[in-house]
Design a protein around this motif. Structure first.
Motif, PDB file in Angstrom:
ATOM      1  N   LEU A  30       0.855  -1.226   0.093  1.00 54.02           N
ATOM      2  CA  LEU A  30      -0.242   0.066  -0.111  1.00 54.02           C
ATOM      3  C   LEU A  30       0.750   1.331  -0.085  1.00 54.02           C
ATOM      4  N   LYS A  31       2.205   0.935   0.003  1.00 53.68           N
ATOM      5  CA  LYS A  31       3.064   2.142  -0.068  1.00 53.68           C
ATOM      6  C   LYS A  31       3.084   2.877  -1.316  1.00 53.68           C
ATOM      7  N   THR A  32       2.022   2.986  -1.975  1.00 52.67           N
ATOM      8  CA  THR A  32       2.350   3.697  -3.597  1.00 52.67           C
ATOM      9  C   THR A  32       1.308   4.762  -3.751  1.00 52.67           C
ATOM     10  N   VAL A  33       1.923   5.572  -4.444  1.00 50.02           N
ATOM     11  CA  VAL A  33       0.977   6.816  -4.788  1.00 50.02           C
ATOM     12  C   VAL A  33      -0.098   6.537  -6.080  1.00 50.02           C
TER      13      VAL A  33
ATOM     14  N   LEU B  73       3.951   6.080   8.933  1.00 44.90           N
ATOM     15  CA  LEU B  73       5.041   6.790   9.582  1.00 44.90           C
ATOM     16  C   LEU B  73       5.909   5.798  10.642  1.00 44.90           C
ATOM     17  N   PRO B  74       7.038   6.045  10.520  1.00 44.50           N
ATOM     18  CA  PRO B  74       7.897   5.165  11.684  1.00 44.50           C
ATOM     19  C   PRO B  74       7.571   5.931  13.129  1.00 44.50           C
ATOM     20  N   THR B  75       7.601   4.921  14.175  1.00 44.16           N
ATOM     21  CA  THR B  75       7.480   5.360  15.509  1.00 44.16           C
ATOM     22  C   THR B  75       8.437   5.778  16.355  1.00 44.16           C
ATOM     23  N   THR B  76       9.585   5.580  15.571  1.00 41.88           N
ATOM     24  CA  THR B  76      10.879   5.978  16.316  1.00 41.88           C
ATOM     25  C   THR B  76      10.976   7.504  16.285  1.00 41.88           C
ATOM     26  N   ALA B  77      12.086   8.059  16.787  1.00 42.06           N
ATOM     27  CA  ALA B  77      12.340   9.208  16.911  1.00 42.06           C
ATOM     28  C   ALA B  77      12.164  10.051  15.796  1.00 42.06           C
ATOM     29  N   ARG B  78      11.326  11.281  15.733  1.00 39.52           N
ATOM     30  CA  ARG B  78      11.085  12.088  14.290  1.00 39.52           C
ATOM     31  C   ARG B  78      12.239  13.138  14.377  1.00 39.52           C
ATOM     32  N   LEU B  79      12.770  13.862  15.635  1.00 43.61           N
ATOM     33  CA  LEU B  79      13.407  14.680  15.218  1.00 43.61           C
ATOM     34  C   LEU B  79      14.751  14.386  16.215  1.00 43.61           C
ATOM     35  N   ALA B  80      15.581  14.960  15.451  1.00 41.55           N
ATOM     36  CA  ALA B  80      17.257  14.874  16.120  1.00 41.55           C
ATOM     37  C   ALA B  80      17.405  15.712  17.223  1.00 41.55           C
ATOM     38  N   ASP B  89      13.630   6.335   6.412  1.00 42.04           N
ATOM     39  CA  ASP B  89      14.344   5.497   5.421  1.00 42.04           C
ATOM     40  C   ASP B  89      13.927   4.785   4.221  1.00 42.04           C
ATOM     41  N   ASP B  90      12.677   4.315   4.426  1.00 41.99           N
ATOM     42  CA  ASP B  90      12.151   3.494   3.334  1.00 41.99           C
ATOM     43  C   ASP B  90      11.503   4.589   2.233  1.00 41.99           C
ATOM     44  N   PRO B  91      11.926   4.615   1.000  1.00 36.03           N
ATOM     45  CA  PRO B  91      11.808   5.693   0.101  1.00 36.03           C
ATOM     46  C   PRO B  91      10.564   5.729  -0.354  1.00 36.03           C
ATOM     47  N   GLN B  92       9.755   4.513  -0.414  1.00 34.61           N
ATOM     48  CA  GLN B  92       8.248   4.604  -0.747  1.00 34.61           C
ATOM     49  C   GLN B  92       7.343   5.338   0.353  1.00 34.61           C
ATOM     50  N   SER B  93       7.499   4.975   1.456  1.00 35.77           N
ATOM     51  CA  SER B  93       6.825   5.507   2.722  1.00 35.77           C
ATOM     52  C   SER B  93       7.292   6.914   2.800  1.00 35.77           C
ATOM     53  N   ALA B  94       8.283   7.644   2.612  1.00 37.69           N
ATOM     54  CA  ALA B  94       8.621   8.856   2.416  1.00 37.69           C
ATOM     55  C   ALA B  94       7.972   9.560   1.480  1.00 37.69           C
ATOM     56  N   ALA B  95       7.879   8.946   0.155  1.00 38.80           N
ATOM     57  CA  ALA B  95       7.392   9.491  -1.071  1.00 38.80           C
ATOM     58  C   ALA B  95       5.730   9.702  -0.553  1.00 38.80           C
ATOM     59  N   GLN B  96       4.984   8.718  -0.012  1.00 34.78           N
ATOM     60  CA  GLN B  96       3.763   8.835   0.375  1.00 34.78           C
ATOM     61  C   GLN B  96       3.304   9.957   1.361  1.00 34.78           C
ATOM     62  N   LEU B  97       4.225   9.904   2.345  1.00 33.95           N
ATOM     63  CA  LEU B  97       4.399  11.194   3.237  1.00 33.95           C
ATOM     64  C   LEU B  97       4.398  12.462   2.734  1.00 33.95           C
ATOM     65  N   MET B 428       2.824  -1.551   8.181  1.00 30.90           N
ATOM     66  CA  MET B 428       3.271  -0.868   7.128  1.00 30.90           C
ATOM     67  C   MET B 428       4.469  -0.194   7.375  1.00 30.90           C
ATOM     68  N   ASN B 429       4.902   0.343   8.580  1.00 28.48           N
ATOM     69  CA  ASN B 429       5.955   0.917   9.042  1.00 28.48           C
ATOM     70  C   ASN B 429       7.029  -0.132   9.386  1.00 28.48           C
ATOM     71  N   PRO B 430       8.046   0.207   9.963  1.00 34.03           N
ATOM     72  CA  PRO B 430       9.220  -0.845  10.159  1.00 34.03           C
ATOM     73  C   PRO B 430       8.866  -1.621  11.305  1.00 34.03           C
TER      74      PRO B 430
END
Lengths: 200, 480
Positions: A30-33, B73-80, B89-97, B428-430
């Protein structure tokens, strides 16, 4: 929407009940657009088993799937319908469907045909060796053996499917009625019309 | 005009939202229904926004729409430490967000971003922000939208084409559902929670029991239940096949909502409450289906199979497939037991678990975290529990829990304390359960592969999941 009238061809005799949308397309797909390319992940967990009906050569490119009760239960993901379309499925026959899946199927021009369990059982048998025909106009499923099973379809959905109507376009033709309704609720239920944090 | 016929709560909300009956005035068939609130997340919206763009359409009521990322969205830390956003990390997740982050402002939609204090799971955020209100029609491209019925809304999940339809028109073409009453009278016993109740209910009605219906939960058990508990119950209506489930709004709901950011204030509040009080099923209204359950029959309940109807009281055993009357259910049970690696007759409380997930739109509100923490306080997870995470439902829940010191209770017990999101509910996330391992999970679905390929899920309440964590097996929280 794609116009649909008659679907004829081989049918994959899956037969399972409670096929959920996580089975139709697992979440990691589902990680698709995009709506495209999901056929690769369709029924992934079932297809991992050797001898599963999807990978029987006779059923390659089959347009119809036959399943058990409550097909498409679970998640609202329309990716399930997109994945099925992408693998060439344009109709599902089952004794019952989840409400959300049948809506998603309809929006994508996939026929969700409800038949009694004994009729589904008969089709599961025929499907092993012969094709099946679904005639939407006449609302009937037939086999080469004189089986004729009538099915119900919502008249509104039937018209949309046969004519390939754009549902949003249809609704936009009612824009005046929507505007009228909004004016009424702004008067009677103003807090619904103007959520506070937005108007601030 | 329809006041003479007694109506159910659902029918009252439905009637107040009918814009037009396109198939003719006498037809109950497909109506155009107005939608008051639309929640949008990253997974089921990108194709809808893209289609709007291609058709040159706009969003009719961006002011009634609220977008928030949660699923992916990963549930690990979001801010440095320096406050910079950490990359995904996951490019597909990043693109969807990134697509949601782009689409929301470009269509004028209010957006709660991934690092905002209010970010969380849509179904936690909606009620928490007062965006979800009694008598409202609420939709989201997610089947657990049913949750918002806990505040007395008519709320249901929709597909992406419907998301697009609502964005463009603020309406949906819908058929009226049938009505189903689930009445539970009496009192839940000690250690028995709303989650146990809804698992028990699904066990009774089956996953297809509510198909085509909207459920109204009625009776003293729901009247005495907190809003959090009601959200948990309504949330899982979809697991019983019902697209929506709701509970008549009352003073418990009104005091929960008062003062929340999107809730009405002042005179508007008073007018709203007056209308909300009218949202009750009339005496003499008829339901198409009715189920009555005695609260005293409900025990802490867990799932054994791969369908949410596969449940058993914690004192019970894994059933034999042959014990089911329906041959197709027998076949399904055999498949389930094979996937779950369970033998018929095994006491469910003997089943060892390796993972614990406390979270999801079903059970990640403050009350859930408190219930789990109460069991965990002064204890640590068993040696065989490899992975235990607590994932608050929103940033505000997280902050509240931290103010109460609950985060410390979780971490002292060996849990990881995470950022808000859907997490291991759908993996869906890690956050995934390894193949072949079991997870005591407070989520809503035990489907094959739901928590990761090959993962084996046992659904239960937060207190029961905490009990499983400290004992390393499914355990009766009442005996701890």
């Amino acid at each position: 929407m794609r116009a649909v009238s008659t679907i004829h061809g081989r049918a994959i005799p899956l037969g399972l009940k409670n096929v959920d949308t996580d089975v139709i397309i697992p979440a990691h797909w589902l990680k698709t657009v995009s709506r495209e390319g999901l056929g690769k992940g369709a029924f992934e967990t079932i297809r991992q088993a050797p001898g599963n009906p999807f990978d029987v050569e006779d059923f390659a490119g089959a347009p119809i799937l036959i399943a058990g009760d409550n097909f498409g239960c679970g998640s609202s993901r329309e990716h399930a319908a997109w994945a099925m379309l992408d693998m060439g499925l344009t109709a599902v026959i089952a004794p019952s469907f989840s409400d959300i899946f049948s809506g998603n199927a309809f929006k994508n021009g996939i026929l969700a045909v409800e038949l009694a369990q004994e009729q589904v059982d008969r089709l599961l048998e025929v499907a092993q060796t012969h094709p099946i025909t679904i005639d939407l106009e006449n609302q009937i499923v037939t086999t080469p053996f004189q089986d004729r099973f009538a099915f119900d379809v919502d008249p509104f959905r039937k018209r949309c499917l046969l004519e390939g109507l754009d549902e949003i376009g249809l609704t936009l033709a009612s824009t005046d009625a929507i505007t009228h309704h909004e004016a009424g609720r702004a008067q009677d239920l103003p807090w619904l019309d103007r959520p506070l944090a937005v108007s601030r | 005009m329809m006041a003479s016929r007694p109506r159910t709560l659902y029918e009252k909300i439905w009637d107040a939202h009918v814009v037009a009956r396109p198939d003719g005035p006498a037809s109950d068939d497909t109506c155009l229904l107005y939608i008051d609130r639309h929640l949008v997340h990253e997974v089921t919206s990108p194709q809808a926004f893209e289609a709007l763009r291609l058709a040159g359409r706009t969003v009719r009521r961006p002011d009634l729409t609220l977008a928030v990322p949660d699923h992916n969205l990963p549930t690990t830390a979001r801010l440095a430490p320096d406050g910079a956003r950490l990359p995904i990390d996951d490019p597909q997740s990043a693109a969807q967000l990134a697509a949601l982050e782009r689409n929301a402002p470009s269509f004028g939609i209010r957006y709660i971003d991934a690092v905002a204090p209010e970010q969380g799971i849509v179904h936690v955020v909606g009620p928490e922000q007062g965006f979800s209100l009694p008598g409202a029609t609420i939709v989201c491209g997610d089947s657990h939208t049913a949750a918002h019925g806990g505040v007395g809304a008519l709320a249901f999940g929709i597909g992406t084409s419907e998301v697009e339809h609502v964005l463009a028109t603020q309406t949906l073409q819908l058929r009226r559902s049938k009505t189903m009453e689930i009445r539970v009278e009496g009192e839940l016993g000690p250690g028995v929670t709303p989650k146990d109740l809804i698992l028990h209910i699904i066990g009774v009605i089956g996953t297809g029991g509510g198909t085509g219906h909207v459920i109204e939960y009625r009776g003293s058990v729901f009247e005495n239940m907190s809003v959090e508990g009601r959200l948990t119950v309504c949330n899982m209506s979809i697991e019983g096949g019902a697209r929506a489930g709701l509970i008549a709004p009352d003073d418990t709901v009104f005091s929960y909502l008062k003062g929340r950011p999107y809730a009405p204030q002042g005179e508007a509040w008073d007018r709203a409450v007056e209308w909300w009080r009218s949202l009750r099923t009339d005496k003499g209204a008829v339901f198409d289906k009715s189920v009555v359950i005695d609260a005293a029959d409900v025990e802490p309940t867990v799932s054994w199979g791969t369908s949410p109807e596969d449940v058993v009281a914690v004192g019970g055993s894994v059933p034999a497939p042959g014990s089911f009357a329906d041959p197709s259910k027998q076949a399904a049970a055999r498949k389930s037991l094979d996937y779950m690696g369970l033998e018929p007759g095994t006491p469910i409380a003997d089943v060892r678990i390796e993972n614990v997930f406390i979270g999801s739109c079903t059970n990640s509100r403050i009350e859930d975290l408190r219930a789990a923490a109460e069991v965990l306080r002064g204890r640590t997870k068993a040696a065989n529990v490899r992975w235990a995470i607590a994932v608050p439902g929103s940033g505000l829940v997280k902050r509240q829990a931290e103010e109460e010191g609950l985060d410390k209770v979780f971490t002292d017990a060996g849990f990881e304390w995470r950022e808000p999101g859907c997490s291991a509910c759908l993996a869906m996330n890690p956050d995934k359960v390894p193949p072949g391992e079991r997870c005591a999970s407070t989520s809503n679905r035990n489907f094959v592969g739901r928590q990761g390929p090959g993962a084996r899920t046992h659904l239960m309440s937060p207190a029961m999941a905490a009990a499983a964590a400290v004992t390393g097996r499914i355990a009766d929280v009442r005996q701890l």
